[in-house]
Design a protein around this motif. Sequence first.
Motif, PDB file in Angstrom:
ATOM      1  N   ILE A 528      25.831  17.732  54.607  1.00  0.00           N
ATOM      2  CA  ILE A 528      25.341  16.912  53.482  1.00  0.00           C
ATOM      3  C   ILE A 528      25.857  15.479  53.520  1.00  0.00           C
ATOM      4  N   GLY A 529      26.941  15.217  54.274  1.00  0.00           N
ATOM      5  CA  GLY A 529      27.464  13.864  54.370  1.00  0.00           C
ATOM      6  C   GLY A 529      28.283  13.458  53.150  1.00  0.00           C
ATOM      7  N   ILE A 530      28.863  12.249  53.228  1.00  0.00           N
ATOM      8  CA  ILE A 530      29.748  11.740  52.172  1.00  0.00           C
ATOM      9  C   ILE A 530      29.309  10.319  51.821  1.00  0.00           C
ATOM     10  N   SER A 531      29.271  10.008  50.534  1.00  0.00           N
ATOM     11  CA  SER A 531      28.872   8.662  50.112  1.00  0.00           C
ATOM     12  C   SER A 531      29.967   7.653  50.437  1.00  0.00           C
ATOM     13  N   MET A 538      39.043   9.866  50.419  1.00  0.00           N
ATOM     14  CA  MET A 538      38.863  11.211  50.960  1.00  0.00           C
ATOM     15  C   MET A 538      40.187  11.919  51.270  1.00  0.00           C
ATOM     16  N   PHE A 539      41.234  11.154  51.639  1.00  0.00           N
ATOM     17  CA  PHE A 539      42.479  11.775  52.092  1.00  0.00           C
ATOM     18  C   PHE A 539      43.529  11.872  50.993  1.00  0.00           C
ATOM     19  N   SER A 543      40.604  15.091  45.886  1.00  0.00           N
ATOM     20  CA  SER A 543      39.531  14.100  45.885  1.00  0.00           C
ATOM     21  C   SER A 543      38.365  14.562  46.747  1.00  0.00           C
ATOM     22  N   GLN A 544      38.102  15.858  46.749  1.00  0.00           N
ATOM     23  CA  GLN A 544      37.020  16.405  47.560  1.00  0.00           C
ATOM     24  C   GLN A 544      35.678  15.837  47.134  1.00  0.00           C
ATOM     25  N   GLY A 545      35.565  15.450  45.914  1.00  0.00           N
ATOM     26  CA  GLY A 545      34.303  14.870  45.467  1.00  0.00           C
ATOM     27  C   GLY A 545      34.165  15.002  43.981  1.00  0.00           C
ATOM     28  N   SER A 546      34.060  16.204  43.489  1.00  0.00           N
ATOM     29  CA  SER A 546      33.938  16.425  42.054  1.00  0.00           C
ATOM     30  C   SER A 546      34.198  17.885  41.761  1.00  0.00           C
ATOM     31  N   TYR A 575      40.302   8.797  61.070  1.00  0.00           N
ATOM     32  CA  TYR A 575      39.275   8.014  60.390  1.00  0.00           C
ATOM     33  C   TYR A 575      37.973   8.808  60.455  1.00  0.00           C
ATOM     34  N   LEU A 576      36.971   8.359  59.715  1.00  0.00           N
ATOM     35  CA  LEU A 576      35.712   9.099  59.666  1.00  0.00           C
ATOM     36  C   LEU A 576      34.536   8.141  59.564  1.00  0.00           C
TER      37      LEU A 576
END
Length: 743
Positions: A528-531, A538-539, A543-546, A575-576
Amino acid sequence: MSRTNSYIVAFLICFSSALYAQSDVNEDVNELKLQIENTIIQSEFDRERGDYFSANDNLIKALELAVRSENRKSEGIIYTKIGKLQFSVNEFNKAIVSLTKAAEIQRELNDTANLAITYSIKGALHGSMNEYQDALEYLKSAKTLFEEEGLQSNIPEITLYEAKIYLSLEKYDTAKSLLESTSLSAKMNYQNDILSSALIYSGRASYKLGNDEEAIKLVEEGIQIAQDNDFVKNIDEGYLTLSEIYQNSTNFELAYQYLNKHLRISDSMQAIQLAKLSPDRRAKFIDAYNEAEFEKLKTKVEEQESDSNLTKITTILSIALITILSLLTLSLYKNNNIRLKSNNMLQEKNDDLIEAMKRAELASKTKANFLSTVTHELRTPLYAVTGLTNMLLEEKPNPDQIPHLKSLKFSGDYLLTFINDILQINKIEANKVDLDPVLFNLKTKVENVCSALNNSAMDNNIQMHYEYEKALPETFIGDNLKISQILINLIGNAIKFTKDGDIWVKVSSVAKNENDYNIRFEIEDNGIGISKEKQENMFESFSQGSIQINRKYGGTGLGLSIVKGLIDILNGKIYLKSELGKGTTFFFEIPLTYAPETVKIKKEDYSKNISKLDISNIKILIVEDNKINQMITKKILNKMNLECDIVDNGEAAVEKVKANTYNVVLMDIHMPGISGLEATKIIRTFDKELTIFALTAVTLEDKMHEFDEAGFDDIISKPFKQEDFEKKLYETLSANQNSAASV
């Protein structure tokens, strides 16, 4: 001119005589010894008058005489007196150095009596520095040496110091007992100063123990003795103690009166102390000395008949030289004052920084203790949840109950994972994670991780792809367990957020210097990717997202934070790159050292079938205060056909081991009464061969040294996996039987 020559000849004769006197190596030893004693006595007079500088100068002179005459015993005594003087004006670090030198000499000479005095001063010094354990050890040594030498009159002062330390440690019963003993001994030896102080501090101990009436009586008796003998310091301490007692009993009027008395005496004592330490005393001494020298030279010049211009010029130059020296002395004095002020300012800033550091360390320690306590309280009931669930699943439940039990097992495993993740984050932040480099096969390691996670990938209809650079060696030296943990987190993350897609795991070299490689790992998915907004944090923890993403895809939100911490420990970087709807790629690089694989390590295969052993005479003792945990552990052992007894506290465990023969003891740590650690220490005093396992829910890395010191053979962390428990038990019983057979 002839008279001038006569002066020169006379001067040379005097100068030569002085040099000869100073270089004479055959000085009378007895005369030097007498000089040393007189100088020490003068120093004592100076100290009693409050003239610190003169007292210190005389002790330095005495030390020089002792060294010159090779009088080692006097050297030790003088160092002790210097240390005591430095202690009295709060020069603690200098005092420690002086007292340490004294102790070395006195131990060398076996000068027991003076060594005891040195230890007593050292004990008082460490007590003033709040280093209570060191203080008590030195005082105990001093008391032992005084007793050996029959110097009973020195004991009351030692026990008084000990009592003050126990008051600071809030051990009021111990302090009270010591003070009563001190009072009795001081009366017998007519030591009114010590008796007065002991009564006042005994009153303080009674007040802390809740007996205000007795406290007031004791303090007033101590003040009366102090007033009769003009012991100002004791009077001051007595007034302060009475003020605290009356304030505690809400008699604020009397509390205020005694506080005012204390402040008046305290201010007076402080003024005297400041006078001792003031650099003005040194300045006055220098000015007086220069003035006296000037007058002497001036008198000599006036008495001489100056018949030549050379004599006049010499006189003028002498006066000019003295004037210049006086001005130079004054300038040095002013510069010294400026330097002292600057040093004081720097010291204040340094003290502020030290205080801030202490507060930060206290906050960090408080956080660690809180996490340790919380996780322990979570692990203990979790042991019951996971243990009972496993037992119910093994006891052939009804088919309609199996899904519920599996759900309960999943929830328990998830909660345990969450607790372990929190502990891992805490250890990383506290820098308590150590590296464990070993020789390992990198290609095989990554293959094993991919293979282990392949079933989870197949559940999401994901195809795993693995690429290992052909030119890259396979065997390296590094911390393979941390590398595995990083890969499991990153690949598991990719599986979690990908469905009906692909995951690529690639390993390659980006730099090389002889045998040192910089290895790059890539974990790419088309999920799904990350905004862009969420990539920045992210690290960070949680803070996985919500919350919605956590609930939908699972996980604690701590995995990437753990990954970042572990990579930092391995001196790597991560890094990503990601785009919503197209997937994510994590890159991380770590340094590894190539090493050829010369020895193949054969892994020993442990059997868990305890029934193969002779267990007819095996007895196990369970020490556990939680009734549910008792039942679970007993059922696990009964399932293995092992006989066991159960007790619920440490005292009962010690008595059971004394009265019976056991092969293994499973010892819980936190119990009412004495703890498992204390019970194990007691058992080890009479049985050093018995196998004792610590059955605990504490954070093992933080407490490992305590378990080793107590005498545990091994540790089983709660909640434990049944197969791990059986393995450790099998290894112990098998080793014991093999040992018995060889005998």
